[in-house]
Design an enzyme around this catalytic site. Structure first.
Site, PDB file in Angstrom:
ATOM      1  N   GLU A 108     -11.171   8.416   6.582  1.00 27.66           N
ATOM      2  CA  GLU A 108     -11.504   9.760   6.061  1.00 27.66           C
ATOM      3  C   GLU A 108     -12.177  10.351   7.288  1.00 27.66           C
ATOM      4  OE1 GLU A 108     -12.227   7.064   4.026  1.00 27.66           O
ATOM      5  OE2 GLU A 108     -10.441   7.566   2.921  1.00 27.66           O
ATOM      6  N   HIS A 114       0.912  -1.233  -0.123  1.00 32.43           N
ATOM      7  CA  HIS A 114      -0.006  -0.006   0.096  1.00 32.43           C
ATOM      8  C   HIS A 114       0.789   1.386   0.151  1.00 32.43           C
ATOM      9  CE1 HIS A 114      -3.368  -2.798   1.316  1.00 32.43           C
ATOM     10  NE2 HIS A 114      -3.976  -1.864   0.559  1.00 32.43           N
TER      11      HIS A 114
HETATM   12  I1  8IG Z   1     -11.724  -1.717   3.815  1.00 33.79           I
HETATM   13  O1  8IG Z   1     -14.023   3.629   4.595  1.00 33.79           O
HETATM   14  C1  8IG Z   1     -11.894   0.084   3.630  1.00 33.79           C
HETATM   15  N1  8IG Z   1     -10.458   0.610   3.440  1.00 33.79           N
HETATM   16  N2  8IG Z   1      -9.966   5.233   2.423  1.00 33.79           N
HETATM   17  N3  8IG Z   1     -11.982   4.489   3.564  1.00 33.79           N
HETATM   18  C2  8IG Z   1     -10.869   4.154   3.054  1.00 33.79           C
HETATM   19  N4  8IG Z   1     -10.303   2.931   2.908  1.00 33.79           N
HETATM   20  C3  8IG Z   1     -10.945   1.992   3.264  1.00 33.79           C
HETATM   21  C4  8IG Z   1     -12.420   2.244   3.770  1.00 33.79           C
HETATM   22  C5  8IG Z   1     -12.842   3.420   4.084  1.00 33.79           C
HETATM   23  N5  8IG Z   1     -12.781   0.926   4.128  1.00 33.79           N
END
Ligand code: 8IG
Length: 276
Positions: free
Chosen positions: A197, A98
């Site tokens: 977020e 990531h």
């Molecule tokens: I699983 O709600 C997962 N990955 N940015 N926001 C973001 N990444 C995520 C989310 C989420 N749920």
């Protein structure tokens, strides 16, 4: 290959040469000279490849040049070669790096560039993500129709102008919808993470045309397009995005939604990949 000796960390190295070396490692370790399709498994999708076909070989990602050990339990650090009933070779990448790990974009897109170097012409990218559309509930898979890259970064280096029209292939989305006509689609916003977020950020994502929020995929899709691959993207909505759901987001909730969706997304992936 241990983190301290990853050749991608040498800024003078050519990432495409390293991907070619990685592809040669895969050919040698799997005994499969060429793959046709590559599939990256995101959160919740760990077991979703099990019905795609017969796994002929599984190799630890750490034995392939440029790959690193997974940062997170639940992200499987292995590469598998699957033979589909129709005779296609699928390279399953269970070892996503990531952007938030901070190793740079070259490391993030290495698996995609390696997949292309193995011969794969189709890149299937999956992820777990937050949902913004009010008609969606946790546990639902959706197609990615387009993306908004909010990382402020790019896998492209120098004046490399790449067209991203139809990045998430209309043709492949049509194939997926023939398999499951109930599949909805949406625009994926890649945030840097690793924090989820704020509700205000989710309102911003919605205002600029986003429907899905996540921390992967967009940078990988750009690299896949640069490599000339056709791209199919799936998000498993594991949670409603912050502020859309009123309760706090938890990693546990994300894992749980993935587990519950497993039979549905496994069947979906097997049927869609069977049509590619
Ligand atoms: I699983 O709600 C997962 N990955 N940015 N926001 C973001 N990444 C995520 C989310 C989420 N749920």
């Amino acid at each position: 290959m241990s983190d301290t000796t990853n050749p991608l960390d040498d800024p003078t190295a050519d990432p495409f040469e390293i991907a070619a070396t990685a592809a040669a490692d895969i050919a040698r370790l799997t005994g499969v000279a060429q793959h046709d399709i590559a599939l990256t498994l995101g959160s919740g999708w760990g077991k979703a490849a099990d019905l795609v076909g017969e796994t002929t070989v599984t190799i630890p990602a750490t034995e392939v040049t440029g790959f690193s050990a997974p940062a997170l339990a639940g992200h499987v650090g292995s590469l598998r070669s699957i033979l589909t009933p129709k005779g296609k070779r699928v390279l399953v990448i269970g070892a996503r790096t990531h952007y938030y790990e901070g190793h740079g974009v070259r490391r993030v897109v290495h698996s995609v560039r390696t997949a292309a170097a193995t011969g794969a012409t189709t890149m299937v990218l999956t992820n777990g993500a937050g949902g913004i559309k009010s008609t969606w509930t946790a546990g639902r898979p959706v197609l990615i129709s387009d993306h908004i890259n909010l990382t402020g970064d790019s896998p492209l280096e120098g004046a490399t102008f790449i067209d991203l029209t139809d990045l998430y292939s209309t043709r492949l989305r049509d194939v997926a919808r023939r398999v499951d006509p109930s599949l909805d689609e949406g625009v994926y916003c890649q945030f840097r993470g690793p924090q989820y977020e704020t509700p205000a950020e989710v309102r911003m994502a919605k205002a600029i045309g986003g429907h899905i929020v996540g921390m992967s995929t967009a940078l990988e899709a750009i690299a896949a397009r640069q490599a000339g691959m056709e791209i199919l993207g799936f998000s498993l909505i594991t949670n409603m995005a912050a502020g859309i759901q009123t309760t706090p987001l938890s990693h546990h909730e994300v894992i749980e939604a993935g587990r519950e969706a497993e039979p549905v997304i496994s069947d979906l992936l097997a049927r869609v990949i069977g049509e590619l």
